[in-house]
Design an enzyme around this catalytic site. Structure first.
Site, PDB file in Angstrom:
ATOM      1  N   GLY A  49      -0.467  -1.513  37.246  1.00 27.99           N
ATOM      2  CA  GLY A  49      -0.186  -0.239  36.596  1.00 27.99           C
ATOM      3  C   GLY A  49       0.823   0.556  37.401  1.00 27.99           C
ATOM      4  N   GLN A  54       5.542   7.924  40.288  1.00 27.24           N
ATOM      5  CA  GLN A  54       5.656   6.986  41.416  1.00 27.24           C
ATOM      6  C   GLN A  54       7.088   6.519  41.633  1.00 27.24           C
ATOM      7  OE1 GLN A  54       2.088   4.513  39.974  1.00 27.24           O
ATOM      8  NE2 GLN A  54       2.001   4.298  42.189  1.00 27.24           N
ATOM      9  N   CYS A  98      -3.208   1.201  45.179  1.00 27.12           N
ATOM     10  CA  CYS A  98      -2.138   1.937  44.508  1.00 27.12           C
ATOM     11  C   CYS A  98      -0.811   1.519  45.134  1.00 27.12           C
ATOM     12  CB  CYS A  98      -2.361   3.435  44.695  1.00 27.12           C
ATOM     13  SG  CYS A  98      -1.119   4.454  43.883  1.00 27.12           S
ATOM     14  N   LEU A  99       0.193   1.303  44.308  1.00 27.27           N
ATOM     15  CA  LEU A  99       1.499   0.884  44.832  1.00 27.27           C
ATOM     16  C   LEU A  99       2.124   1.964  45.713  1.00 27.27           C
ATOM     17  CD1 LEU A  99       3.005  -0.939  41.712  1.00 27.27           C
ATOM     18  CD2 LEU A  99       1.997  -1.968  43.758  1.00 27.27           C
ATOM     19  N   HIS A 140      -6.758   5.684  36.342  1.00 26.60           N
ATOM     20  CA  HIS A 140      -6.006   5.813  37.593  1.00 26.60           C
ATOM     21  C   HIS A 140      -4.565   6.265  37.299  1.00 26.60           C
ATOM     22  CE1 HIS A 140      -4.750   4.004  41.679  1.00 26.60           C
ATOM     23  NE2 HIS A 140      -3.601   4.264  41.071  1.00 26.60           N
ATOM     24  N   GLU A 141      -3.942   5.659  36.282  1.00 27.64           N
ATOM     25  CA  GLU A 141      -2.540   5.988  35.966  1.00 27.64           C
ATOM     26  C   GLU A 141      -2.420   7.388  35.367  1.00 27.64           C
ATOM     27  OE1 GLU A 141      -0.501   4.175  37.365  1.00 27.64           O
ATOM     28  OE2 GLU A 141      -1.857   2.492  37.702  1.00 27.64           O
ATOM     29  N   HIS A 144      -2.384   9.988  37.964  1.00 24.25           N
ATOM     30  CA  HIS A 144      -1.068  10.167  38.594  1.00 24.25           C
ATOM     31  C   HIS A 144      -0.271  11.257  37.882  1.00 24.25           C
ATOM     32  CE1 HIS A 144      -0.471   7.215  41.758  1.00 24.25           C
ATOM     33  NE2 HIS A 144      -0.944   6.236  41.017  1.00 24.25           N
TER      34      HIS A 144
HETATM   35 NI    NI Z   1      -1.568   4.332  41.664  1.00 25.18          NI
END
Ligand code: NI
Length: 178
Positions: A49, A54, A98-99, A140-141, A144
């Site tokens: 995701g 991000q 998380c990226l 989660h997304e 963000h």
């Molecule tokens: Ni994330």
């Protein structure tokens, strides 16, 4: 012709990851390209995701693909202005990552099932129920887009520890880039 691009992913801490993002207006080719670039960036990372903030775009756009079985058809999903419209009382615990917080993982408790409404890439409204990993990922997304990270669910001490590690990682990367 518009060339697709893998975009650099912001690393926590960064004020853009703490920002409440703006809803997108009507669908456009620019938004479709943004979603395609985000999917490319997500698959390249690799991740399941990615949210627009991000990559430094403060708009309400997320992409996901939670298909994990080897050899299975990929299932890329792009959501514009996604919204959780209902969630279950039953919860689920997943070890999240998380990226924007590389190589840090922690268990987070969230509703097991969520109903989500969003605009798709054709500008059509969609509504669907998600379960399991997809439910965790979509929550989660969407977090963000409201400037919230999974570490915000952890105890302050743990969160500070991870943040310090990320600050160190960013310093090291900046040094290497010189
Ligand atoms: Ni994330």
């Amino acid at each position: 012709m518009i060339a697709m691009a893998i975009l650099p992913i912001l690393i926590h801490p960064d004020p853009r990851l703490k920002t409440v993002c703006e809803p997108v207006p009507d669908m456009s080719d620019e938004l479709r390209t943004l979603a395609d670039d985000m999917l490319l960036t997500m698959y390249d990372a690799p991740g399941i995701g990615l949210a627009a903030p991000q990559i430094g775009v403060l708009q309400r756009v997320i992409v996901m693909d939670c298909v994990k079985e080897e050899g299975a058809e990929p299932k890329p999903v792009a959501m514009f202005n996604p919204e959780v419209t209902a969630s279950s009382d039953i919860t689920n615990v997943y070890e999240e990552g998380c990226l924007s917080i590389p190589e840090q993982y922690a268990e987070v408790t969230r509703p097991k099932l969520v109903q989500v409404r969003w605009m798709d890439r054709d500008g059509k409204l969609q509504e669907q129920e998600f379960d399991g990993l997809w439910a965790t990922c979509v929550q989660h997304e969407i977090d963000h887009l409201d400037g919230k990270l999974f570490i915000d669910y952890l105890k302050p001490l743990r969160r500070q520890m991870i943040t310090r590690k990320m600050q160190k990682l960013k310093r090291e990367r900046a040094r290497k880039a010189l």
